[in-house]
Structure formats: structure tokens, C-alpha cells
Design an enzyme around this catalytic site. Structure first.
Site, short mmCIF file in Angstrom:
data_model
loop_
_atom_site.label_atom_id
_atom_site.label_comp_id
_atom_site.label_asym_id
_atom_site.label_seq_id
_atom_site.Cartn_x
_atom_site.Cartn_y
_atom_site.Cartn_z
N SER A 1 0.85 -1.19 0.00
CA SER A 1 0.00 0.00 0.00
C SER A 1 0.89 1.24 0.00
O SER A 1 1.65 1.47 0.94
CB SER A 1 -0.90 0.01 1.24
N HIS B 1 -1.08 -1.33 -4.43
CA HIS B 1 -2.33 -0.99 -3.74
C HIS B 1 -2.40 0.52 -3.54
O HIS B 1 -1.51 1.13 -2.93
CB HIS B 1 -2.40 -1.73 -2.40
N ASP C 1 -4.57 3.62 -2.18
CA ASP C 1 -5.65 3.97 -1.25
C ASP C 1 -6.18 5.38 -1.50
O ASP C 1 -5.46 6.36 -1.35
CB ASP C 1 -5.14 3.89 0.19
N MET D 1 -8.75 8.19 -0.29
CA MET D 1 -9.55 8.60 0.87
C MET D 1 -10.03 10.03 0.67
O MET D 1 -9.30 10.86 0.13
CB MET D 1 -8.73 8.51 2.15
N HIS E 1 -8.22 1.19 -4.30
CA HIS E 1 -9.14 0.95 -3.18
C HIS E 1 -9.84 2.27 -2.86
O HIS E 1 -9.25 3.17 -2.27
CB HIS E 1 -8.33 0.42 -1.98
N MET F 1 -12.09 4.65 -0.96
CA MET F 1 -12.76 4.92 0.32
C MET F 1 -13.36 6.31 0.17
O MET F 1 -12.90 7.28 0.79
CB MET F 1 -11.75 4.84 1.47
N MET G 1 -11.36 -5.92 5.07
CA MET G 1 -10.56 -5.00 5.89
C MET G 1 -10.26 -5.67 7.23
O MET G 1 -11.18 -6.13 7.91
CB MET G 1 -11.30 -3.69 6.15
N ASP H 1 -6.60 -6.49 3.97
CA ASP H 1 -5.96 -5.17 4.04
C ASP H 1 -5.99 -4.64 5.47
O ASP H 1 -7.07 -4.40 6.02
CB ASP H 1 -6.73 -4.23 3.09
C1 DX5 Z 1 -6.39 1.56 5.40
C2 DX5 Z 1 -5.84 1.25 4.02
C3 DX5 Z 1 -4.74 0.25 4.00
C4 DX5 Z 1 -3.51 0.69 4.74
C5 DX5 Z 1 -2.74 -0.52 5.12
O1 DX5 Z 1 -7.54 2.30 5.27
O2 DX5 Z 1 -6.87 0.75 3.19
O3 DX5 Z 1 -4.41 -0.12 2.68
O4 DX5 Z 1 -2.69 1.53 4.01
O5 DX5 Z 1 -1.64 -0.12 5.89
P1 DX5 Z 1 -0.96 -1.05 6.97
O6 DX5 Z 1 -0.43 -2.25 6.21
O7 DX5 Z 1 0.10 -0.19 7.53
O8 DX5 Z 1 -2.02 -1.44 7.94
ZN ZN Z 2 -6.37 -0.20 1.25
#
Ligand code: DX5
Ligand code: ZN
Length: 222
Positions: free
Chosen positions: A9, A34, A36, A38, A68, A70, A139, A177
């Protein structure tokens, strides 16, 4: 069962050197990137959007990019990510008004759809969607931040999804994840996952290749 994929990620990467960080992690043996997204609305943090995905493609990243989402709403941003070079697009059912439509939209735009389940989200959403999905993402932390603790309750859920996938007879990836490290990845694999997201465990380590190698060895021995 599918070959195991390690999905670093980039949330935990050095954003000032993102292209080089992604190159480094792929050279170190990662399978997919990956990514992310947000929005400070669906989750309490704000990260990166389609422009950054496109910039990674222009930089020369050829590996699959696992976006991903969010964000709420979901549908508005799906075509932008498809144009920006996303391979997989996953979203949270709570964030979409019309889950079936969002899955179709992702597919129509040439990407592979996946549904994401928060730790407390029930699997019933799969009853009428599994036949349209290429991936289920579970998750193992509440979404919004990297570096959180793995929630062990997800292990039973992974096994339940593995059972559903087997029954469906379809080739569907099971991704997990949050909080995954070399010392707990084996139990995640044993429960039935084949795609492993790790942010802080990889980007927080001094040797990406050694960390990814340790993860693969743990999976192989699981
Ligand atoms: C959390 C993200 C993850 C996060 C994982 O909302 O979706 O992808 O970056 O990070 P670690 O591996 O540090 O938990
Ligand atoms: Zn993620």
C-alpha cells in the site's frame, strides 16, 4: 487456489518520491500496487486521486494498480480512475447508493470490480453480487489510516468468503488489508486469502526485498 500476490500500500510510501518508491517495491518483488483513495468524508483522511494514478502510469509503472476507493459517492470517480490506468477498482458497499450499478460501471470501463468489507460489515452483500465480482477485499482494520493493529476477528470472515468463492466456482481473488506483517501473514493465508496488502510493514522496513521475501516464505509455509 490463485498464486499469492503481495500488494504494497503506497499510503506508507514517501509521497515526495512516489515514482521511485513504486519502482523500488516492484523491483523488490511486489505483484500489484495498492492505491488507497480517501476523501475525508467516507473515511477521516485525505489522500490521492486519479491524477496521481495517471502520473504513475506516465512514469512507466506497468504492474496492475489496485485502486481501493474509500470515497462517497463512488460512481462519479470510477470513469476517471479507469482513464487514469486503474486495473482493479474496489469500493465499500456502504458508500454506494446502488451497489450492483457501481459493479457494472467498473466493468463497463474495462476495470476489474471488487467489493470491500469493513470489519463489522456483514457478508450478506455477497449474496447477490459474488457472481459479478473478480475480488473480495476484507478489511482487517477500520479504513482511514495505515499502521493500525490487525483485527483477528477477520480470520473467520476470510474462511467464510473462501467457502463462498469455492461454492461459486468462479475465479475470485480474496484480498486482506490492514495490519499485515511477516509474522501474521501466515494465518491470513491459512484462512484462505491469496492477496495481501501491506503498507507500513513494507515501506517502514529498511529492505523492501527482504520483507517481501519473508512474507512469501511465511505464506509458502502456511
Ligand atoms: C487503510 C488502508 C490500507 C492501509 C494498510 O484504510 O486501506 O491499505 O494503508 O496499511 P498497513 O499495512 O500499515 O495497515
Ligand atoms: Zn487499502
Amino acid at each position: 487456489m490463485n498464486p499469492a500476490w503481495i500488494a504494497p500500500s503506497i499510503l506508507s510510501a514517501d509521497f515526495a518520491r512516489l515514482g521511485a518508491e513504486v519502482d523500488a517495491v516492484l523491483a523488490a518483488g511486489a505483484d500489484i500496487v495498492h492505491f488507497d483513495v480517501m476523501d475525508n468524508h467516507y473515511v477521516p483522511n485525505l489522500t490521492i486521486g486519479p491524477l496521481v494514478c495517471e502520473a504513475l502510469r506516465k512514469h512507466g509503472v506497468k504492474a496492475p494498480i489496485d485502486v481501493h476507493l474509500m470515497v462517497r459517492p463512488v460512481d462519479r470517480i470510477v470513469p476517471d480512475f479507469a482513464r487514469a490506468g486503474a486495473t482493479w477498482i474496489t469500493f465499500h458497499p456502504e458508500a454506494s447508493e446502488h451497489v450492483d450499478r457501481t459493479i457494472a460501471l467498473i466493468r463497463e470501463h474495462g476495470c476489474r470490480p471488487g467489493l470491500v468489507f469493513n470489519p463489522a460489515t456483514p457478508l450478506e452483500y455477497l449474496d447477490y453480487t459474488l457472481d459479478k465480482l473478480d475480488l473480495v477485499l476484507l478489511m482487517s482494520v477500520n479504513p482511514g489510516f495505515g499502521g493500525q493493529q490487525f483485527i483477528p476477528g477477520v480470520l473467520k470472515k476470510i474462511a467464510a468468503v473462501r467457502e463462498r468463492v469455492q461454492r461459486s466456482g468462479r475465479d475470485i481473488r480474496i484480498e486482506v488489508d490492514g495490519g499485515i506483517k511477516a509474522d501474521n501473514i501466515a494465518e491470513v493465508a491459512r484462512a484462505g486469502a491469496d492477496t495481501f496488502v501491506a503498507g507500513s510493514a513494507i515501506f517502514g522496513s529498511s529492505d523492501y526485498a527482504a520483507t517481501i521475501k519473508a512474507m512469501r516464505a511465511a505464506i509458502a509455509a502456511a
